[in-house]
Design a protein around this motif. Structure first.
Motif, PDB file in Angstrom:
ATOM      1  N   ILE A   1      -0.413   5.129  15.573  1.00  0.00           N
ATOM      2  CA  ILE A   1      -1.299   5.252  14.387  1.00  0.00           C
ATOM      3  C   ILE A   1      -0.834   4.767  13.011  1.00  0.00           C
ATOM      4  O   ILE A   1       0.289   4.721  12.985  1.00  0.00           O
ATOM      5  N   GLU A   2      -1.549   4.405  12.221  1.00  0.00           N
ATOM      6  CA  GLU A   2      -1.102   3.917  10.931  1.00  0.00           C
ATOM      7  C   GLU A   2      -1.509   4.898   9.679  1.00  0.00           C
ATOM      8  O   GLU A   2      -2.394   5.496   9.860  1.00  0.00           O
ATOM      9  N   ILE A   3      -0.649   4.797   8.741  1.00  0.00           N
ATOM     10  CA  ILE A   3      -0.841   5.664   7.577  1.00  0.00           C
ATOM     11  C   ILE A   3      -0.298   4.658   6.447  1.00  0.00           C
ATOM     12  O   ILE A   3       0.470   4.048   6.586  1.00  0.00           O
ATOM     13  N   GLY A   4      -1.100   4.951   5.309  1.00  0.00           N
ATOM     14  CA  GLY A   4      -0.845   4.175   3.897  1.00  0.00           C
ATOM     15  C   GLY A   4      -1.145   5.075   2.806  1.00  0.00           C
ATOM     16  O   GLY A   4      -1.796   5.935   3.099  1.00  0.00           O
ATOM     17  N   GLY A   5      -0.885   4.314   1.987  1.00  0.00           N
ATOM     18  CA  GLY A   5      -1.179   5.075   0.482  1.00  0.00           C
ATOM     19  C   GLY A   5      -2.522   4.907   0.093  1.00  0.00           C
ATOM     20  O   GLY A   5      -3.209   4.093   0.869  1.00  0.00           O
TER      21      GLY A   5
ATOM     22  N   GLN B   1       0.945  -1.170  -0.127  1.00  0.00           N
ATOM     23  CA  GLN B   1      -0.065   0.026   0.048  1.00  0.00           C
ATOM     24  C   GLN B   1       0.866   1.296  -0.109  1.00  0.00           C
ATOM     25  O   GLN B   1       0.944   2.051   1.025  1.00  0.00           O
ATOM     26  N   PRO B   2       1.669   1.532  -0.938  1.00  0.00           N
ATOM     27  CA  PRO B   2       2.632   2.337  -0.946  1.00  0.00           C
ATOM     28  C   PRO B   2       2.014   3.751  -1.052  1.00  0.00           C
ATOM     29  O   PRO B   2       0.946   4.322  -1.335  1.00  0.00           O
ATOM     30  N   ILE B   3       2.982   4.711  -0.342  1.00  0.00           N
ATOM     31  CA  ILE B   3       2.662   6.109   0.156  1.00  0.00           C
ATOM     32  C   ILE B   3       3.707   6.902  -0.345  1.00  0.00           C
ATOM     33  O   ILE B   3       4.662   6.689   0.027  1.00  0.00           O
TER      34      ILE B   3
END
Length: 254
Positions: free
Chosen positions: A182-186, A158-160
Motif C-alpha cells: 500500500i502507498e501513503i503520501g502527504g 509529496q512529503p508526509i
C-alpha cells in the motif's frame, strides 16, 4: 494482542508504539538498546514469543552501498526466521514510494532486497510504501549543500508528517495482511526546491537554493514522478507549512 515493533524507539516506531498502547495492545518496542538485535539475532526469539504481529521499522546505520545491503538482508533474514518460528500472523515493513524506480541507488536496491525476502517468506505480510517525511527535509537539504549553495532536484515530492505515517502503521498493524503493497503520501505534491525554500524561510537560513536536474537523491537523479505516490495512495492530513508552524526545526548550518 502482542505486537513487536523492531525499531520501536525511532521516529515512527515510538509514535506507533504510543498509538497501539492507547488501544490496549501489548506492544514491545524492540531495539539493540533493549537487547533485541536483528543483525546478530540476539533476543529475537524471546521478543517474538507469543507475538501475532511484527512491524519492521528498523533502518541501516550506514547508507554505504555494501553496508546497507548487508544490513537489510541480514536483518530481514533473521527477523523472518524468528517470526516464522514464533508463528507470527502478520509481518509489516515500512519502505519507500518510488523504490522500484530508483534502483541505481544502493539504498533502494537494499530496500528491494528486504521486500523480496518478505514476499518469499510465506508469512502473511503488508509492505507500506511511504513518501519522504517532513522531518527529514532539513537533512535532504544538507546533503545537497556546497558552501552557501544547496543543489537540489526540482522534481516533485509529496512529503508526509511522521504523525500521519504512525497513524497508518498502527492501523495496518490492526488490519488483515494484504499480501501486497500500500502507498501513503502527504496531502500536497510540491517541488523539492520549493519545500526547502519554505524550510529556509521558516528557519531564516540564508543559503541559496539551486534547482539542479542532475542533483542526486540517494545517489540517483530524479524524474518528476520518481518520489510521488500513485492515485490509490492513502493521503496524510498534515501539510508541510502547518507542520513547520507546529514543529519549527533548527537551522541546518553549512
Amino acid at each position: 494482542m502482542k505486537i513487536v515493533i523492531i525499531g520501536g524507539t525511532g521516529l515512527i516506531g515510538s509514535k506507533t508504539v504510543e498509538r497501539l498502547r492507547k488501544k490496549g495492545h501489548d506492544v514491545l518496542p524492540a531495539s539493540p538498546n533493549s537487547g533485541v538485535d536483528t543483525i546478530t539475532g540476539k533476543g529475537l526469539a524471546e521478543a517474538l514469543a507469543g507475538a501475532q504481529v511484527v512491524l519492521d521499522l528498523a533502518n541501516s546505520p550506514s547508507f554505504e552501498d555494501k553496508a546497507v545491503m548487508e544490513f537489510f538482508q541480514t536483518s530481514g533474514r533473521n527477523l523472518l526466521k524468528a517470526a516464522a518460528a514464533a508463528g507470527v500472523k502478520h509481518h509489516i515493513a515500512l519502505s519507500i514510494v518510488g523504490m522500484e524506480r530508483l534502483q541505481d541507488s544502493g539504498y533502494m536496491r537494499a530496500k528491494k532486497a528486504q521486500e523480496d525476502l518478505i514476499k518469499g517468506s510465506g508469512i502473511p505480510y503488508t509492505i507500506v510504501h511511504s513518501t519522504q517525511f517532513h522531518e527529514f527535509m532539513a537533512g535532504i537539504a544538507q546533503a545537497g549543500a556546497v558552501g552557501q549553495m544547496v543543489h537540489l532536484s526540482p522534481a516533485y515530492v509529496q512529503p508526509i508528517a511522521s504523525d500521519d505515517v504512525a497513524d497508518v502503521m498502527a492501523d495496518v498493524a490492526l488490519s488483515a495482511p494484504v499480501n501486497g503493497t500500500i502507498e501513503i503520501g502527504g496531502p500536497e505534491k510540491i517541488r523539492l526546491t520549493e519545500v526547502v525554500t519554505r524550510l529556509f524561510k521558516a528557519t531564516n537560513d540564508p543559503r541559496q537554493i539551486m534547482a539542479d536536474p542532475h542533483a542526486r537523491y540517494f545517489g540517483v537523479e530524479l524524474e518528476d514522478n520518481s518520489l510521488v505516490a500513485g492515485p490509490k495512495a492513502r493521503l496524510g492530513r498534515i501539510r508541510f507549512d502547518d507542520w513547520l508552524r507546529q514543529h519549527p526545526p533548527q537551522k541546518m548550518s553549512a
